[in-house]
Design a protein around this motif. Structure first.
Motif, PDB file in Angstrom:
ATOM      1  N   UNK A 143     -42.816   2.400  -2.707  1.00 50.20           N
ATOM      2  CA  UNK A 143     -43.705   1.348  -3.199  1.00 50.20           C
ATOM      3  C   UNK A 143     -44.706   1.884  -4.213  1.00 50.20           C
ATOM      4  N   UNK A 144     -45.211   3.081  -3.974  1.00 52.02           N
ATOM      5  CA  UNK A 144     -46.200   3.661  -4.888  1.00 52.02           C
ATOM      6  C   UNK A 144     -45.642   3.922  -6.274  1.00 52.02           C
ATOM      7  N   UNK A 145     -44.458   4.516  -6.355  1.00 53.06           N
ATOM      8  CA  UNK A 145     -43.895   4.837  -7.675  1.00 53.06           C
ATOM      9  C   UNK A 145     -43.432   3.565  -8.382  1.00 53.06           C
ATOM     10  N   UNK A 146     -42.901   2.586  -7.651  1.00 49.54           N
ATOM     11  CA  UNK A 146     -42.469   1.329  -8.276  1.00 49.54           C
ATOM     12  C   UNK A 146     -43.689   0.558  -8.769  1.00 49.54           C
ATOM     13  N   UNK A 147     -44.761   0.566  -8.016  1.00 50.93           N
ATOM     14  CA  UNK A 147     -45.998  -0.106  -8.445  1.00 50.93           C
ATOM     15  C   UNK A 147     -46.543   0.549  -9.724  1.00 50.93           C
ATOM     16  N   UNK A 148     -46.499   1.865  -9.794  1.00 53.56           N
ATOM     17  CA  UNK A 148     -46.960   2.577 -10.986  1.00 53.56           C
ATOM     18  C   UNK A 148     -46.072   2.243 -12.182  1.00 53.56           C
ATOM     19  N   UNK A 149     -44.769   2.179 -11.953  1.00 55.71           N
ATOM     20  CA  UNK A 149     -43.808   1.788 -12.992  1.00 55.71           C
ATOM     21  C   UNK A 149     -44.140   0.404 -13.533  1.00 55.71           C
ATOM     22  N   UNK A 150     -44.295  -0.569 -12.638  1.00 55.29           N
ATOM     23  CA  UNK A 150     -44.563  -1.934 -13.083  1.00 55.29           C
ATOM     24  C   UNK A 150     -45.913  -2.046 -13.792  1.00 55.29           C
ATOM     25  N   UNK A 151     -46.878  -1.283 -13.357  1.00 53.64           N
ATOM     26  CA  UNK A 151     -48.180  -1.272 -14.036  1.00 53.64           C
ATOM     27  C   UNK A 151     -48.015  -0.827 -15.479  1.00 53.64           C
ATOM     28  N   UNK A 192     -25.939  -2.025 -11.984  1.00 54.18           N
ATOM     29  CA  UNK A 192     -26.982  -2.351 -12.949  1.00 54.18           C
ATOM     30  C   UNK A 192     -28.215  -1.486 -12.676  1.00 54.18           C
ATOM     31  N   UNK A 193     -28.581  -0.678 -13.681  1.00 53.08           N
ATOM     32  CA  UNK A 193     -29.754   0.182 -13.549  1.00 53.08           C
ATOM     33  C   UNK A 193     -31.029  -0.642 -13.530  1.00 53.08           C
ATOM     34  N   UNK A 194     -31.994  -0.173 -12.756  1.00 50.14           N
ATOM     35  CA  UNK A 194     -33.293  -0.817 -12.682  1.00 50.14           C
ATOM     36  C   UNK A 194     -34.334   0.196 -12.238  1.00 50.14           C
ATOM     37  N   UNK A 195     -35.567  -0.071 -12.536  1.00 47.34           N
ATOM     38  CA  UNK A 195     -36.713   0.734 -12.076  1.00 47.34           C
ATOM     39  C   UNK A 195     -36.611   2.205 -12.480  1.00 47.34           C
ATOM     40  N   UNK A 196     -36.147   2.469 -13.693  1.00 50.82           N
ATOM     41  CA  UNK A 196     -36.067   3.847 -14.186  1.00 50.82           C
ATOM     42  C   UNK A 196     -37.442   4.214 -14.725  1.00 50.82           C
TER      43      UNK A 196
END
Length: 167
Positions: A15-23, A81-85
């Motif tokens: 959750x932490x790395x995905x949240x940072x990605x989306x930010x 399908x790639x996502x969240x790279x």
């Protein structure tokens, strides 16, 4: 020492790395820091809880135990399908995202995927260059993603489209 492991959506590290990605993605899109409201909308619009089990996979790269990068793949109708790279700014330039994508490519082949595809935006210049360097080719839009303006695909069944060698 860098390691790659399977991540579990919903855990603190994932959750932490995905949240940072989306930010970062939301901030780049708006050309300013993302607001809490914008981030909440992005988190709701881009769930990733399906990146596990039969429907997908999430990989985390760790450096010294801390998650520094992530990448996922959804398995959809015979394709992946790639996502969240994403790689933290402090860890960029070391080939971590490239290694994550190569690991996802291998996982996709193991699951019988015919191709690896993704959508992205042209303002994510570094990502576009990396995908092209890994053998992805520009294709017509395969979805109606409102924030995407580039679509890529890599054939996983043709020897002619195998991953280039090199750094």
């Amino acid at each position: 020492m860098q390691t790659i492991e399977i991540g579990v959506p919903g855990t603190a590290d994932a959750d932490g790395i995905v949240r940072t990605y989306l930010t970062e993605v939301v901030s780049r899109y708006h050309g300013r820091p993302a607001t809490d409201g914008e981030l909440s909308v992005a988190l709701a619009d881009e769930p990733y809880d399906d990146l596990q089990g039969d429907t997908g996979i999430l990989l985390l790269a760790r450096d010294g135990g801390a998650a520094v990068a992530c990448a996922g793949a959804r398995f959809v109708e015979g394709d992946a399908e790639l996502t969240k790279v994403f790689t933290l700014p402090s860890a960029r330039g070391r080939g971590i995202a490239r290694r994550l994508i190569l690991a996802l490519e291998e996982a996709a082949r193991d699951r019988g995927a015919r191709s690896l595809r993704l959508n992205t935006r042209s303002d994510l210049v570094e990502a576009c260059a990396m995908y092209e360097g890994l053998g992805f080719r520009s294709v017509e839009a395969f979805n109606a993603e409102p924030y995407a303006d580039r679509w890529y695909r890599k054939d996983l069944t043709s020897a002619a489209e195998q991953t280039p060698t090199g750094p």
